[in-house]
Structure formats: structure tokens, C-alpha cells
Design a protein around this motif. Sequence first.
Motif, PDB file in Angstrom:
ATOM      1  N   ASN A  34     -18.142 -12.225  24.805  1.00 30.43           N
ATOM      2  CA  ASN A  34     -16.810 -11.637  24.049  1.00 30.43           C
ATOM      3  C   ASN A  34     -15.607 -12.285  24.850  1.00 30.43           C
ATOM      4  N   PHE A  35     -15.116 -12.916  23.976  1.00 27.99           N
ATOM      5  CA  PHE A  35     -13.832 -13.594  24.434  1.00 27.99           C
ATOM      6  C   PHE A  35     -12.463 -13.506  23.891  1.00 27.99           C
ATOM      7  N   GLU A  89     -19.313 -11.225  29.532  1.00 31.66           N
ATOM      8  CA  GLU A  89     -17.758 -11.352  29.400  1.00 31.66           C
ATOM      9  C   GLU A  89     -17.198 -12.604  29.875  1.00 31.66           C
TER      10      GLU A  89
END
Length: 211
Positions: free
Chosen positions: A19-20, A145
Motif C-alpha cells: 500500500n502506497f 506498508e
Amino acid sequence: MDPDLYAYPETDRPWLRTNFVSTVDGAAHDVSGVTDSLGGEADREVFQLLRRLADVVMVGAGTARIEKYRSVSTPLALVSRRLDIHERLVGPGLFVITTTDAASDRVETLQAAGVEVIAHGEIEIDWPAVLDDFQSRGWRRILCEGGPTLHGDLVTHDLVDEVCLTIAPMLTSGDAPRIAHSRLPVAHGMTLGHAVPVGDVLLTRWVRDRT
Ligand SMILES: NC(=O)c1ccc[n+]([C@@H]2O[C@H](COP(=O)([O-])OP(=O)(O)OC[C@H]3O[C@@H](n4cnc5c(N)ncnc54)[C@H](OP(=O)(O)O)[C@@H]3O)[C@@H](O)[C@H]2O)c1
């Protein structure tokens, strides 16, 4: 934003989601060196939702330092070779992914504080062994993450199954990294899971094309 958009697929193996958030020009942090000002409320909602859906949250030591990570309700797996970990994170519930040749005194200090050290691979982390380890703990829904260094390693090894990427309405230039970087360039095909605009923010999800 519909939570069903982010449901993990039914698989019998670990599924690695990353997730970015990035600016329009691909910067992985804002001009202050963090991600705070990017993405806004929509991105924060996705960030929290993805945490709730995961069995384990994995993060690089650099991101944990810069973004001032604290413990989360989901098991937190912090990736580090040097094992220089801030005390606010050290304690039961923290898992540290490292190599078998990591400094033994630091490993012992962490273990004495209740941290579980997961060491696979010499000099470089053996990721397939880490994923097998996760599987044996019942962790199949993995959320990474970042940051870009960790992501680059995972991309190089073609282990990333899915990228959730928020495009923030900002143009920055400068020398911020992209969301993945490594010494070895690779090119892996992706298919579009979804692209949902929320105001000027674009929430996207990309799935590795393994066909
Ligand atoms: N745009 C976004 O969504 C997003 C997400 C996350 C982070 N960021 C930004 O990215 C920047 C940090 O970037 P970064 O690349 O330094 O982050 P990072 O990948 O989190 O941190 C790098 C450090 O993590 C450890 N590490 C990473 N991969 C490893 C591997 N394969 N094996 C062993 N150790 C590994 C090492 O720690 P040791 O030095 O302890 O050995 C390494 O020095 C910050 O500005 C942050 O705000 C942006």
C-alpha cells in the motif's frame, strides 16, 4: 469507498499486498520527507481499512523510523538488518524480520524485551522462507506498508501480488524516491483491479498478472 473493493482473494498461499501513496509525478513522499500531506482523508480511510483486513502488517525499518510507527492491533513485522529499533516499538507483539547473521547481542536484547525475531537467509533475507514462516503462523493476508527500499526488494523477487496505490493531487519534482527502488530493474505486468476517484484523489489497485 466500498470495503469490498479491497477484499483479499481466497488463496491457499500468502498473498502479498502493498500500500502506497504517490504524487502525480511519482514521488513517494512530500517535500517534508513524509507522507502526511498526501492523499488526505480518502487515503487515510484506505490505509486503516487495509490494516483491518490484514493478518500481519510488514514495514521497513526506515519507514518505521521516519513515519514514527507505533504498535498496531495487527501483528507488526518490522524488516531490518541493523536492528536499531526505536524503543516505542520494542515489546511483545513486535516481530522483526532479519537475517541469520544479524548482530547476536541486538537479537538477544530484542528477545529479552518480548520481541519475536524471525531470521531467514544469510546476508540477504530469504523471502520465500519468510512467507513460509508467515503461512505456518496462519498469516496469509500480508500487508506491506513500504517503504521504497523494502518494496524494491519484494518487487525484484516478484513477490508482490497486489499494489494499492493512491495518486495524490500534487506535483512536486525534487529527488524523492518512487514507491519501489532497487539495484536490479525488473518489469512485471499488472492488471487493473480498480481506479476510483474520490474528489481529486485517485484510489487504484493493481494485481500482478501471473497468467
Ligand atoms: N508513499 C508511501 O506510501 C510511503 C510508504 C512508506 C514509506 N514512504 C517514505 O519512504 C521513505 C523511507 O524510504 P526507505 O526506502 O528508507 O524505507 P524502508 O524500506 O522502510 O527502509 C529501509 C530500511 O529498512 C530495512 N530494510 C528494507 N528492506 C530490507 C531488506 N530487504 N532486508 C533487510 N533490511 C531491509 C533496512 O533497515 P536497517 O537499516 O534497520 O537495516 C533499510 O535500511 C520515507 O520518506 C517515507 O516517508 C512512503
